[in-house]
Scaffold this active site. Structure first.
Site, PDB file in Angstrom:
ATOM      1  N   LYS A   1     -37.010  73.023  50.047  1.00  0.00           N
ATOM      2  CA  LYS A   1     -36.842  71.598  50.350  1.00  0.00           C
ATOM      3  C   LYS A   1     -37.877  70.806  49.563  1.00  0.00           C
ATOM      4  CE  LYS A   1     -36.822  68.113  53.962  1.00  0.00           C
ATOM      5  NZ  LYS A   1     -36.723  67.826  55.397  1.00  0.00           N
TER       6      LYS A   1
ATOM      7  N   LYS B   1     -32.356  71.832  49.014  1.00  0.00           N
ATOM      8  CA  LYS B   1     -32.229  70.428  49.406  1.00  0.00           C
ATOM      9  C   LYS B   1     -33.204  69.574  48.615  1.00  0.00           C
ATOM     10  CE  LYS B   1     -32.957  67.542  53.386  1.00  0.00           C
ATOM     11  NZ  LYS B   1     -33.591  67.432  54.662  1.00  0.00           N
TER      12      LYS B   1
HETATM   13  C1  PBG Z   1     -36.473  65.696  58.428  1.00  0.00           C
HETATM   14  C2  PBG Z   1     -35.235  65.780  57.612  1.00  0.00           C
HETATM   15  C3  PBG Z   1     -34.967  64.968  56.510  1.00  0.00           C
HETATM   16  C4  PBG Z   1     -33.673  65.262  56.125  1.00  0.00           C
HETATM   17  C5  PBG Z   1     -33.181  66.258  56.965  1.00  0.00           C
HETATM   18  N1  PBG Z   1     -34.176  66.579  57.873  1.00  0.00           N
HETATM   19  C6  PBG Z   1     -35.767  63.887  55.892  1.00  0.00           C
HETATM   20  C7  PBG Z   1     -37.124  64.144  55.413  1.00  0.00           C
HETATM   21  O1  PBG Z   1     -37.542  65.279  55.183  1.00  0.00           O
HETATM   22  O2  PBG Z   1     -37.838  63.157  55.292  1.00  0.00           O
HETATM   23  C8  PBG Z   1     -32.979  64.556  55.008  1.00  0.00           C
HETATM   24  C9  PBG Z   1     -31.481  64.597  54.998  1.00  0.00           C
HETATM   25  C10 PBG Z   1     -30.836  63.572  54.144  1.00  0.00           C
HETATM   26  O3  PBG Z   1     -31.484  62.832  53.378  1.00  0.00           O
HETATM   27  O4  PBG Z   1     -29.603  63.478  54.228  1.00  0.00           O
HETATM   28  N2  PBG Z   1     -37.143  66.814  58.723  1.00  0.00           N
END
Ligand code: PBG
Length: 334
Positions: free
Chosen positions: A202, A256
């Protein structure tokens, strides 16, 4: 692979592109509705169940609305939904205790959905940001995101979600050591069949902006997430984290955001062969949907963008387009 091809004109690649039937015969990858996970935003804050301006076509839902969406998913053949809570700002604290409250919004929604539609797979988000007055995924002390203390909190959160009936836990926090800690705790509590889909690779991405609006975290977030989410410049690190998370007991792994990281998807699938998912995140959705709504590109970009994940080796995709895609795919078959 050792591709052999006769020289032109013996080989003419256009021969197999001439008709739809021929193209279908030699198509290498396919997108099916069973490849999709549909992320949903849930709220119980009065008036917050409203359209999200930076994600046209997506609204926050009440628990009842989420139930209807889950029923719709079943009808459309979407096998899984993923719940993200928009928490009442009054419940956000620096200690984040609502995260493991058995009666929090997310856990109530899981119970309601599993009671009515037990067949659908319910996935959750394991991270503290919806509950954190600081907007961060981890506990913060003196401006530092604490790793080990956060892992303890995430384990409690994961157990509460498993208890509520979640099928798949999605740790999206990027703390070190959380997969092993969760797996041990789940085994210890008798939740041996609860799956973990680790947000392993991520990246610290600006593509999450609309999501943070959707869950009401944009205003709360102090600073950025670069001390725990990955540097977009890194690829070896992604492979090392995926290896680590699988070794700690993750059943599935995620990359991601999605489209800007297709190279990572391919490398992860090739290196490990584990069930591999991509998250086509909120900013990707917003860009594509915005361009479609403005008439700048055709709606076909949606299927093309998702097929790319399959071509890159992903088994499935989390996408806000899931219901649209299910309908498009069904229409194509009709
Ligand atoms: C938070 C989380 C995020 C997303 C999924 N879980 C945002 C972040 O890390 O700030 C993002 C998903 C998206 O942008 O569609 N833990």
């Amino acid at each position: 692979m050792n591709p052999i091809s006769a020289p032109y004109p013996s080989a003419r690649f256009r021969r197999l592109r001439r008709t739809g039937a021929l193209r279908a015969m030699v198509r290498e990858t396919r997108l099916a509705v069973s490849d999709l996970i549909w992320p949903l935003f849930v709220t119980d804050v009065a008036g917050a169940d409203a359209p999200i301006p930076s994600m046209p076509g997506v609204s926050r839902l009440t628990v009842d609305g989420a139930l209807r969406a889950a029923e719709q998913a079943m009808t459309l053949g979407i096998p899984a939904i993923c719940l993200f809570p928009y928490t009442d700002p009054a419940l956000k604290t620096v200690t984040c205790e609502d995260a493991w409250n058995p009666e929090n919004l997310s856990n109530r929604a899981i119970r309601a959905i599993k009671a009515r539609i037990p067949e659908i797979a319910v996935m959750t988000d394991v991270a503290l940001d919806p509950y954190n007055a600081n907007g961060h995924d981890g506990l913060v002390r003196d401006g530092v995101i604490l790793n080990d203390e956060t892992v303890g909190a995430l384990v409690r959160m994961a157990l509460a979600q498993a208890e509520a009936g979640a099928d798949i836990l999605g740790p999206s926090d990027m703390m070190d050591g959380r997969i092993g800690a969760m797996r041990t705790a789940l085994e210890g509590a008798g939740h041996k069949d609860v799956a973990i889909l680790s947000y392993a690779a991520k990246y610290a991405s600006a593509f999450y902006g609309p999501f943070r609006d959707a869950v009401g975290a944009s205003g709360a977030l102090k600073g950025d997430k670069k001390t725990y989410q990955m540097d977009p410049a890194n690829r070896h690190e992604a492979l090392r984290i995926v290896a680590r998370d699988l070794a700690e007991g993750a059943d599935m792994v995620m990359i991601k955001p999605g489209m800007p990281y297709l190279d990572i998807c391919r490398e992860v699938k090739d290196a490990f062969g584990a069930p591999t998912f991509a998250y086509q995140v909120s900013g990707e959705y917003a860009m594509l949907k915005g361009a479609v709504l403005n008439g700048w590109v055709k709606e076909d970009v949606i299927l093309e963008s998702l097929l790319a994940f399959r071509r890159a080796g992903c088994d499935g995709i989390l996408t806000y387009f899931a219901p649209d895609v299910a309908r498009i795919l069904a229409d194509k078959q009709a």
